[in-house]
Enzyme design. Structure first.
Site, PDB file in Angstrom:
ATOM      1  N   HIS A 261       0.851  -1.186   0.000  1.00 52.51           N
ATOM      2  CA  HIS A 261       0.000   0.000   0.000  1.00 52.51           C
ATOM      3  C   HIS A 261       0.880   1.226   0.000  1.00 52.51           C
ATOM      4  O   HIS A 261       1.917   1.238   0.662  1.00 52.51           O
ATOM      5  CB  HIS A 261      -0.912   0.009   1.237  1.00 52.51           C
ATOM      6  CG  HIS A 261      -2.067   0.941   1.107  1.00 52.51           C
ATOM      7  ND1 HIS A 261      -1.959   2.283   1.349  1.00 52.51           N
ATOM      8  CD2 HIS A 261      -3.354   0.716   0.734  1.00 52.51           C
ATOM      9  CE1 HIS A 261      -3.136   2.853   1.128  1.00 52.51           C
ATOM     10  NE2 HIS A 261      -3.993   1.935   0.754  1.00 52.51           N
ATOM     11  N   ASP A 315      -7.949  -4.885  -0.362  1.00 54.44           N
ATOM     12  CA  ASP A 315      -8.447  -5.621  -1.524  1.00 54.44           C
ATOM     13  C   ASP A 315      -8.193  -7.121  -1.441  1.00 54.44           C
ATOM     14  O   ASP A 315      -8.824  -7.894  -2.158  1.00 54.44           O
ATOM     15  CB  ASP A 315      -7.807  -5.089  -2.806  1.00 54.44           C
ATOM     16  CG  ASP A 315      -8.307  -3.702  -3.121  1.00 54.44           C
ATOM     17  OD1 ASP A 315      -9.521  -3.508  -3.020  1.00 54.44           O
ATOM     18  OD2 ASP A 315      -7.484  -2.834  -3.448  1.00 54.44           O
TER      19      ASP A 315
HETATM   20  N1  COA Z   1       4.231  -7.500  -4.487  1.00 63.92           N
HETATM   21  C1  COA Z   1       5.581  -7.629  -4.518  1.00 63.92           C
HETATM   22  N2  COA Z   1       6.405  -6.619  -4.217  1.00 63.92           N
HETATM   23  C2  COA Z   1       5.855  -5.466  -3.880  1.00 63.92           C
HETATM   24  C3  COA Z   1       4.468  -5.270  -3.828  1.00 63.92           C
HETATM   25  C4  COA Z   1       3.638  -6.362  -4.150  1.00 63.92           C
HETATM   26  N3  COA Z   1       2.311  -6.266  -4.143  1.00 63.92           N
HETATM   27  N4  COA Z   1       4.197  -4.008  -3.483  1.00 63.92           N
HETATM   28  C5  COA Z   1       5.380  -3.402  -3.323  1.00 63.92           C
HETATM   29  N5  COA Z   1       6.387  -4.294  -3.553  1.00 63.92           N
HETATM   30  C6  COA Z   1       7.826  -4.027  -3.462  1.00 63.92           C
HETATM   31  C7  COA Z   1       8.277  -3.244  -4.688  1.00 63.92           C
HETATM   32  O1  COA Z   1       8.658  -4.087  -5.737  1.00 63.92           O
HETATM   33  C8  COA Z   1       9.418  -2.447  -4.138  1.00 63.92           C
HETATM   34  O2  COA Z   1      10.542  -3.277  -4.033  1.00 63.92           O
HETATM   35  P1  COA Z   1      12.039  -2.685  -4.294  1.00 63.92           P
HETATM   36  O3  COA Z   1      12.221  -1.662  -3.231  1.00 63.92           O
HETATM   37  O4  COA Z   1      12.911  -3.872  -4.157  1.00 63.92           O
HETATM   38  O5  COA Z   1      11.994  -2.107  -5.660  1.00 63.92           O
HETATM   39  C9  COA Z   1       8.959  -2.120  -2.713  1.00 63.92           C
HETATM   40  O6  COA Z   1       8.051  -3.168  -2.351  1.00 63.92           O
HETATM   41  C10 COA Z   1       8.276  -0.775  -2.611  1.00 63.92           C
HETATM   42  O7  COA Z   1       7.242  -0.796  -3.543  1.00 63.92           O
HETATM   43  P2  COA Z   1       6.626   0.458  -4.284  1.00 63.92           P
HETATM   44  O8  COA Z   1       6.155   0.048  -5.632  1.00 63.92           O
HETATM   45  O9  COA Z   1       7.546   1.637  -4.198  1.00 63.92           O
HETATM   46  O10 COA Z   1       5.397   0.750  -3.379  1.00 63.92           O
HETATM   47  P3  COA Z   1       4.309   1.780  -3.733  1.00 63.92           P
HETATM   48  O11 COA Z   1       3.959   2.453  -2.464  1.00 63.92           O
HETATM   49  O12 COA Z   1       4.657   2.627  -4.883  1.00 63.92           O
HETATM   50  O13 COA Z   1       3.113   0.836  -4.277  1.00 63.92           O
HETATM   51  C11 COA Z   1       1.100  -0.293  -4.485  1.00 63.92           C
HETATM   52  C12 COA Z   1       1.979   0.592  -3.605  1.00 63.92           C
HETATM   53  C13 COA Z   1      -0.236  -0.497  -3.816  1.00 63.92           C
HETATM   54  C14 COA Z   1       0.854   0.398  -5.846  1.00 63.92           C
HETATM   55  C15 COA Z   1       1.803  -1.656  -4.690  1.00 63.92           C
HETATM   56  O14 COA Z   1       2.074  -2.237  -3.443  1.00 63.92           O
HETATM   57  C16 COA Z   1       1.018  -2.591  -5.577  1.00 63.92           C
HETATM   58  O15 COA Z   1       1.057  -2.466  -6.802  1.00 63.92           O
HETATM   59  N6  COA Z   1       0.286  -3.591  -4.976  1.00 63.92           N
HETATM   60  C17 COA Z   1      -0.459  -4.553  -5.726  1.00 63.92           C
HETATM   61  C18 COA Z   1      -1.766  -3.973  -6.259  1.00 63.92           C
HETATM   62  C19 COA Z   1      -2.786  -3.755  -5.155  1.00 63.92           C
HETATM   63  O16 COA Z   1      -3.048  -4.631  -4.353  1.00 63.92           O
HETATM   64  N7  COA Z   1      -3.375  -2.541  -5.173  1.00 63.92           N
HETATM   65  C20 COA Z   1      -4.376  -2.166  -4.226  1.00 63.92           C
HETATM   66  C21 COA Z   1      -3.892  -1.098  -3.323  1.00 63.92           C
HETATM   67  S1  COA Z   1      -5.088  -0.774  -2.061  1.00 63.92           S
END
Ligand code: COA
Length: 378
Positions: A261, A315
């Site tokens: 998140h 979710d």
């Molecule tokens: N699965 C695997 N790795 C994940 C992850 C996931 N769902 N979410 C984050 N990570 C990892 C990233 O790859 C990153 O790793 P790194 O530092 O080695 O590159 C690290 O955790 C930080 O992730 P980041 O993408 O910067 O986090 P964010 O705050 O930008 O993203 C979301 C948040 C929600 C967009 C992301 O977690 C995601 O896409 N989740 C899946 C979709 C989802 O469930 N969305 C609903 C949100 S309520």
């Protein structure tokens, strides 16, 4: 001259001052008007929570009774809206149907009296009352059935399930649906709420505000993740496949749906509540393998990603709960919208209280002084 640093997605830049909800992503706290989400999920119901969000205080018993009664008596949709919806293609996504229907509602109530509390209350009641009816009506009509009339004997969530499934729901199912609506009602400055506030700031009508927010919620980066969780669980197919699936995602640097998140770096408090509800639901209506797969995923993902602050989000369990309630996957986001209407309307009202039209700036990265070339010479 660039006055401040450009942040893609406006990340971390405040877009409004708001007293509606609060998130502490490090401690896993979510509050609506200062009240913890756990307390609301345990003791409140969706309409009371909506009232709290929109008017800022818990209603008295009389106020709540009057509000519930008003919403109950406005649940029916106009025949002309129903007829319009009937002409929508049955293959269309229910979010698009909802967006069009919410906007169409505004055609029937085109008077704009934005500073009149009676107008505001009427619009709030009408939108909260009719959005579930429109979602359920589209679901039945796309199957070739006539929509079911709202049942005045049933509370908000129970009536929604009734209109959707054409039978009175089990009380536990209705309570769980009601809690799901509470949990999704509001969540600070997310994309659809921002969209609602931008639209509100032009002083357009609340139907346009909700329609624009529905359009924003429809994208897979916002409201659509719970649909993808179900697809992922189906693809995994068995508990034994969980570990290889997670390993392969991590190798490919692919995101695991329902985890992580932008704000929460601990387990999303709504996921904790939903997990308990899912346990109750599966205990009463029978386990299924997707629930077992989900539980195993939580263990395996925690092992691999907890150190990065990646835990289940709201979710992850909401899709499982809706699926168990027999709701088709493409209605998950419209259900999110039914709940979030409360938050959008709270932000609409708050925006009007101290309105300034949104007019951000941009960083121009195009060219200058380019000569026009006549079409014949191109
Ligand atoms: N699965 C695997 N790795 C994940 C992850 C996931 N769902 N979410 C984050 N990570 C990892 C990233 O790859 C990153 O790793 P790194 O530092 O080695 O590159 C690290 O955790 C930080 O992730 P980041 O993408 O910067 O986090 P964010 O705050 O930008 O993203 C979301 C948040 C929600 C967009 C992301 O977690 C995601 O896409 N989740 C899946 C979709 C989802 O469930 N969305 C609903 C949100 S309520």
């Amino acid at each position: 001259m660039v006055l401040c640093e450009y942040k893609p997605g406006l990340e971390g830049i405040p877009a409004a001052e708001s007293g509606i909800s609060f998130v502490d992503g490090q401690k896993g706290i979510l509050e609506y008007r200062g009240i913890r989400i756990e307390e609301l999920a345990q003791h409140s119901n969706f309409l009371e929570t909506a009232y709290l969000l929109i008017w800022g205080e818990l209603p008295t018993q009389d106020e709540l009774k009057a509000f519930e009664q008003e919403v109950r008596s406005h649940r029916r949709i106009k025949y002309r809206i129903r007829d319009m919806m009937k002409s929508f293609p049955e293959s269309g996504h229910p979010m698009d149907a909802l967006q069009a229907s919410a906007a169409a509602l505004g055609l029937f109530y085109s008077r704009r009296d934005l500073h009149n509390p009676v107008y505001i209350r009427d619009a709030v009641v009408r939108l909260l009352a009719t959005i579930p009816t429109m979602v359920a009506a589209f679901q039945l009509m796309r199957k070739g059935n006539d929509p079911v009339k709202p049942n005045d004997d049933l509370d908000y969530a129970a009536n929604f399930l009734y209109m959707l499934t054409e039978k009175e729901p089990d009380p536990l199912a209705a309570r769980i649906m009601d809690v799901c609506l509470i949990l999704h009602a509001e969540h600070t400055m997310n994309a659809s709420t921002f969209s609602a506030r931008v639209t509100a700031s032009t002083l357009t009508d609340p139907y346009a505000v909700v329609a624009s927010a529905v359009g924003t919620l429809g994208g897979p980066l916002h409201g659509g993740a719970n649909e993808e969780v179900i697809q992922m669980l189906e693809e995994i197919g068995s508990v034994a496949n969980v570990r290889p699936y997670v390993d392969s995602c991590l190798e490919r640097k692919a995101k695991i749906m329902g985890f992580g998140h932008r704000v929460y770096k601990v387990k999303d408090p709504r996921a904790t509540i939903l997990q308990k509800l899912a346990e109750e639901l599966f205990a009463k209506f029978g386990q299924d393998k997707y629930y077992d797969i989900a539980q195993e995923m939580e263990v395996v993902v925690a092992e691999k990603l907890a150190h990065k602050g990646i835990y289940p989000n709201v979710d992850f369990y909401s899709g499982l709960v809706y699926r168990k309630l027999g709701i088709p996957t493409d209605l998950f986001t419209p259900i999110f919208a039914i709940a979030r209407v409360a938050g959008w309307l709270a932000h609409w009202k708050e925006q009007l209280e101290e309105n300034r039209i949104f007019r951000p700036t941009q960083v121009y990265k195009g060219v200058h002084d380019v000569s026009y070339i006549p079409v014949a010479k191109r």
